[in-house]
Scaffold this active site. Sequence first.
Site, mmCIF file in Angstrom:
data_model
loop_
_atom_site.group_PDB
_atom_site.id
_atom_site.type_symbol
_atom_site.label_atom_id
_atom_site.label_comp_id
_atom_site.label_asym_id
_atom_site.label_seq_id
_atom_site.Cartn_x
_atom_site.Cartn_y
_atom_site.Cartn_z
ATOM 1 N N CYS A 27 -8.859 9.865 1.631
ATOM 2 C CA CYS A 27 -8.130 8.604 1.455
ATOM 3 C C CYS A 27 -6.692 8.819 1.011
ATOM 4 O O CYS A 27 -5.756 8.338 1.635
ATOM 5 C CB CYS A 27 -8.848 7.711 0.459
ATOM 6 N N HIS A 28 -6.505 9.549 -0.080
ATOM 7 C CA HIS A 28 -5.148 9.705 -0.594
ATOM 8 C C HIS A 28 -4.831 11.152 -0.918
ATOM 9 O O HIS A 28 -3.911 11.439 -1.682
ATOM 10 C CB HIS A 28 -4.935 8.802 -1.802
ATOM 11 N N GLY A 29 -5.652 12.083 -0.384
ATOM 12 C CA GLY A 29 -5.306 13.493 -0.463
ATOM 13 C C GLY A 29 -5.468 14.171 -1.801
ATOM 14 O O GLY A 29 -4.557 14.877 -2.252
ATOM 15 N N TYR A 54 0.842 -1.196 0.000
ATOM 16 C CA TYR A 54 0.000 0.000 0.000
ATOM 17 C C TYR A 54 0.884 1.255 0.000
ATOM 18 O O TYR A 54 0.600 2.224 -0.700
ATOM 19 C CB TYR A 54 -0.894 -0.030 1.244
#
Lengths: 420, 169
Positions: free
Chosen positions: B133-135, A294
């Site tokens: 979540c991932h910006g 991840y």
Amino acid sequence: MSDHDYKPKSKVGQWFNDRLPLLTLANHLTDYPTPKNLNYWWTFGGILTFCLITQIITGLTLAMHYIAHADMAFESVEHIMRDVNYGWLIRYIHANGASMFFLAVYIHIFRSLFYGSYKSPREIIWILGIIIYLLMMAAAFMGYVLPWGQMSFWGATVITNLFSAIPLVGEGIVTWLWGGYSVDNPTLTRFFTLHYLIPFLILGLVVLHIWALHVPGNNNPVGIDIKKPSKDTVPFHPYIVIKDGFALLMFMIVFAFFVFYTPNILGHADNYIEANPMVTPAHIVPEWYLLPFYAILRSVPDKLLGVVAMLSAILILAALPWLDTSKIRSAVFRPLYKQFYWILVADVLILGYVGAMPAEGLYLLIARVATAYYFLHFLVILPVLGFKERTLPVPLSITEPILGGSPNLAAARHRESKTK
Amino acid sequence: MSDKKPKRREFLFTATTAVGAVGAAAVVWPMVDQMNPDASVKALASTEVDVSSVKPGNTITVLWRGKPVFIRRRTKEEIEEARSVKMEELIHPEKDEDRAKNPEWLVMVGVCTHLGCVPLNDKGDYNGWFCPCHGSHYDTSGRIRKGPAPWNMEVPKYEFVNANTIKIG
């Protein structure tokens, strides 16, 4: 290994064995000559078999009470936890069993990396192992979706969306995987089906894995080819059976500790909230065993390249037998490789740590450096090391350094000076 | 053996294989296609929403095809901000005029184009949306400005049935 002139003692045994040579197989497995210097890192094959069987048995029992429907899945898991007799125990064993399975498989893989077990003539064993590992990840991911909590739902959404990175057909593939326009009931039912199927595929591959192992026989800490059977080997039963059994007992203590004392520590509290397609949890993190990959995914700023990097990180392992150019197997005789090995272990642990942290600032920088190093290790360091490294002399047999009464290194130097 | 016989064999092999392959493909396709959205899923393709109670500066979220859809009644400043951006500054260049035909109303699928999370309202560096979540940062037109997402948030097919009702899909 077709060394078998085995004849059962009893008449009935002979009659049966002539028609189906199961007793020959049993005899092969008991007498199977094993290097006598195997250490405890070699006991994880047996431990992993135990993990697989445990997951299959607990999984079958859970499936008797679980309902794979978006409206009922979450409640049926709570029903298992509260109402079903010992349901809490069976579910906690199954959920923690997945983590224990991965813990054991990582030790098993890193043992292989240290002692060069993936090298010729054991490439097929290694590749079968990588396929098993990929299937394990698929099974674990789909199993995590089944309780239909918030992490289940959003984990499923994020992971299936990885496929949307594929140019042109990506969106179509994602819709096909979902059976709809978002993760929903059709997704849940098919994940349940596949989650049920995969362990049996793994079981079949494990049989091939062991079969392929029994052709050349086990590698060993010294990493040399040995004569079988000889003074360097002991029969599998009782020697290895007892050793594996003892290691398994120790492993079960750790397993039981998690199940009975901290059954939820490896999970996420958010998964005790029912799935809600309108709200994403503030911080989505996969299970601990997927964190290094991840971290690699998030360290690349481009969507497609991130997915490519993550997949390559796993698939590069399949090419390892050819990337590692050194003829010497064991790191014991490779002073430089031994150091790079431990740097790789640290690198993977660091990736796991930053994978659990938010992808910003210093964490992101560390993730990028660690990702670059991961690929550097396999694509540059390993191939070059095989040519540049000055390896230590290896003993001629396992018994030689011991019976010679002197440490191997001194004996070898002595030999060398004589020939000069 | 004469010259003719092996050729006849070859033809038979090729013909058998070809027919077999067509047959196999014909059987495989239903097995693959059964996983695609079924008739009942497709039947839920449109939703009507009453937006009379939405005040300027507010967003409502409705579920359409299992996905959240943001309906935002934008303020004058937000519209101005969205329309004054130069195309060169955008990762995925789209004019605000094309995304919001009626400038007051922005209707879009509230799903981050990175990996499918639901972005948060009134957050991020561009006063629009922010994906936790991932910006990924989106502006007041739902266009991607910063972060890993490759595209702007999708504008679905929709129409005003009357002044107060939007039909999505």
